[in-house]
Design a protein around this motif. Structure first.
Motif, short mmCIF file in Angstrom:
data_model
loop_
_atom_site.label_atom_id
_atom_site.label_comp_id
_atom_site.label_asym_id
_atom_site.label_seq_id
_atom_site.Cartn_x
_atom_site.Cartn_y
_atom_site.Cartn_z
N PRO A 1 29.52 44.45 46.21
CA PRO A 1 30.31 43.34 45.69
C PRO A 1 30.14 42.07 46.51
N LYS A 2 30.43 40.94 45.85
CA LYS A 2 30.26 39.64 46.51
C LYS A 2 31.58 38.86 46.47
N LEU A 3 31.71 37.98 47.46
CA LEU A 3 32.83 37.04 47.49
C LEU A 3 32.37 35.81 46.71
N LEU A 4 32.97 35.56 45.54
CA LEU A 4 32.53 34.44 44.71
C LEU A 4 33.38 33.20 44.92
N ASP A 5 34.65 33.38 45.27
CA ASP A 5 35.53 32.23 45.37
C ASP A 5 36.54 32.45 46.50
N GLU A 6 36.32 31.73 47.60
CA GLU A 6 37.21 31.92 48.75
C GLU A 6 38.66 31.53 48.43
N LYS A 7 38.84 30.66 47.44
CA LYS A 7 40.20 30.22 47.08
C LYS A 7 41.03 31.38 46.56
N GLN A 8 40.37 32.43 46.09
CA GLN A 8 41.13 33.57 45.56
C GLN A 8 41.75 34.42 46.67
N THR A 9 41.26 34.26 47.90
CA THR A 9 41.80 35.06 49.00
C THR A 9 43.24 34.63 49.28
N THR A 10 44.15 35.60 49.24
CA THR A 10 45.56 35.28 49.54
C THR A 10 46.14 36.24 50.57
N ILE A 11 45.41 37.32 50.89
CA ILE A 11 45.97 38.32 51.81
C ILE A 11 45.29 38.17 53.17
N TYR A 12 46.10 38.14 54.20
CA TYR A 12 45.61 37.95 55.57
C TYR A 12 46.38 38.87 56.49
N LYS A 13 45.78 39.09 57.66
CA LYS A 13 46.49 39.83 58.70
C LYS A 13 46.29 39.10 60.02
N ARG A 14 47.35 39.01 60.78
CA ARG A 14 47.30 38.34 62.07
C ARG A 14 46.38 39.12 63.01
N ALA A 15 45.40 38.43 63.61
CA ALA A 15 44.53 39.08 64.59
C ALA A 15 45.26 39.00 65.93
N VAL A 16 45.87 40.10 66.32
CA VAL A 16 46.82 40.10 67.43
C VAL A 16 46.16 39.69 68.76
N ASP A 17 44.87 39.99 68.87
CA ASP A 17 44.23 39.78 70.18
C ASP A 17 43.58 38.40 70.32
N ARG A 18 43.79 37.51 69.34
CA ARG A 18 43.11 36.21 69.42
C ARG A 18 44.10 35.08 69.67
N LEU B 1 42.16 33.57 63.96
CA LEU B 1 43.53 33.97 64.25
C LEU B 1 44.05 34.87 63.13
N LEU B 2 43.45 34.72 61.96
CA LEU B 2 43.82 35.56 60.82
C LEU B 2 42.59 36.27 60.29
N GLN B 3 42.78 37.50 59.89
CA GLN B 3 41.69 38.25 59.26
C GLN B 3 41.92 38.21 57.75
N PRO B 4 41.00 37.58 56.98
CA PRO B 4 41.21 37.51 55.53
C PRO B 4 40.81 38.82 54.84
N TYR B 5 41.47 39.12 53.74
CA TYR B 5 41.07 40.24 52.88
C TYR B 5 40.50 39.63 51.60
N PRO B 6 39.17 39.45 51.54
CA PRO B 6 38.59 38.67 50.44
C PRO B 6 38.67 39.42 49.09
N VAL B 7 38.74 38.63 48.02
CA VAL B 7 38.69 39.19 46.66
C VAL B 7 37.21 39.31 46.31
N LEU B 8 36.75 40.55 46.15
CA LEU B 8 35.32 40.79 45.91
C LEU B 8 35.07 41.13 44.44
N GLN B 9 33.87 40.76 43.97
CA GLN B 9 33.52 41.01 42.56
C GLN B 9 32.21 41.76 42.47
#
Length: 396
Positions: free
Chosen positions: A234-251, A298-306
């Motif tokens: 799968p590919k990431l087609l549109d970064e704007k669709q990413t809405t889920i993130y997680k705090r990278a605690v060690d950064r 600082l945040l780890q994105p969870y990309p929407v893949l297609q």
């Protein structure tokens, strides 16, 4: 005498009955949240509204348990509700302004998670928005994911290695003329850790290597299986669709923009550890501020893949507790009636499916029977799943 610290350390895995109870309570809430989300999925329903209902249900239900304990415990959403449609693979949990609706015949991948005191239960399920049995390649890809999940459940056990599971699920998918989607990781989970260091790869290839690891008693895993009738890349087609993130605690990084500092402090307060959705932040400022946070890790994105349009994708994820008396799958949902075009006759796959999930220890077998009606495991999950999805696997 043990010091308090030693006691704390000791009690954080499945050797503590209280920890097991927290996992199972979280799992029960997750299973019911999934049930609610599926019941809300109807043609023309707005995806964001249903995602919000799933998250609200988890917040409300977790708020109702462990209310009277002396020490306040954290609880709530461990992974925001996502509903990824058709060739969208994962992580679609849109912003409030998004108008996307679901249509008759859509293949929906529903993914969500909850935690109590940092003990996490996650689940993902594939549902086709239609009456009657699922047929054709759509049925094949769901059957492939389900059979792979059933095989993985039997191979994630003490003494086995992560690569055994990776190889087996590839073989299962291929037997349905499907592919396991690359880049999906199954993780060990620990208190407040949704992506622990022991990892099972979906596909082993030269670019993605993980350390060989052996499963051990009293560990907890989220087993994540995604199958595709397409290439499985799968590919990431549109970064704007990413809405889920997680705090990278060690950064750490000193953010330049005011909007970024504002949003980052909100995230640090509200979502210090678990993944969250940008919907839960002050929306206008969020968009601006998140970019700088992501750019500086600082945040780890969870990309929407297609995958490609027209490809069918199925997703099944479950939480398994490696108890002394065997593997306990605590999150699941019964599948729709499937009529795959392919039934797998492979003797090795049949042999894997024939393995028990419980170890025969003194008194162990009897004890489980009493638990069968326990709300942690949907009594319909084990049997119908085997028969509908595995076709030949259950008919000798």
């Amino acid at each position: 005498m043990m010091s308090d610290e030693e006691r704390e350390e000791k009690e954080l895995d499945l050797t503590s009955p209280e920890v097991v109870t927290k996992y199972k309570t979280a799992a029960d809430i997750v299973n019911r949240a999934l049930q609610l989300v599926i019941s809300e999925c109807k043609p023309k329903a707005k995806i964001v509204d249903i995602c919000e209902k799933g998250d609200s249900f988890i917040r409300e239900q977790t708020g109702n348990v462990y209310k009277n304990v002396k020490k306040k415990i954290e609880r709530g959403v461990a992974f925001p509700t996502c509903i990824s449609v058709n060739n969208t693979v994962c992580h679609f949990s849109p912003l409030s302004s998004d108008e996307t609706v679901m249509e008759e015949g859509d293949m929906l991948k529903i993914d969500l998670g909850c935690h109590i005191d940092g003990f996490i239960a996650v689940v993902a399920h594939t549902h086709v928005l239609q009456e009657g049995p699922v047929t054709g390649r759509a049925a094949d890809v769901i059957a492939a994911a389900n059979t792979a999940a059933e095989v993985a459940l039997r191979l994630v056990r003490p003494g086995k290695k992560n690569k055994d599971v990776t190889e087996a699920i590839q073989k299962v998918a291929a037997s349905y003329d499907c592919r396991i989607v690359e880049g999906v990781l199954s993780h060990q989970m620990k208190q407040f850790v949704i992506d622990g260091n022991k990892v099972v790869l979906s596909v082993a290839n030269p670019e993605t290597r993980v350390d060989e690891a052996e499963f051990e008693e009293n560990e907890v895993y989220s087993i994540d299986i995604v199958t595709s009738t397409g290439e499985g890349k799968p590919k990431l087609l549109d970064e704007k669709q990413t809405t889920i993130y997680k705090r990278a605690v060690d950064r750490n990084y000193h953010l330049k923009m005011k909007a970024s500092r504002f949003i980052f402090s909100e995230i640090t307060q509200k979502f210090p550890i678990m993944p969250f959705t940008a919907r839960a932040l002050e929306e206008k400022r969020a968009r601006l501020g998140l970019v700088e946070c992501v750019n500086h890790d600082l945040l780890q994105p969870y990309p929407v893949l297609q995958e490609k349009p027209g490809d069918y994708i199925a997703h099944i994820k479950f939480t398994v507790l490696l108890m002394p008396n065997g593997s306990d799958r605590v999150t699941s949902h019964p599948l729709q009636d499937l009529q795959p075009t392919i039934t797998t006759d492979d003797p090795e796959i049949k042999a894997w499916l024939a393995l028990g999930t419980k170890t025969k220890k003194k008194g162990g077998g009897k004890k489980k029977k009493g638990k069968k009606g326990d709300k942690t495991e949907d009594p319909t999950s084990a049997e119908p799943m085997d028969t509908t999805a595995n076709g030949a696997a259950s008919q000798e």
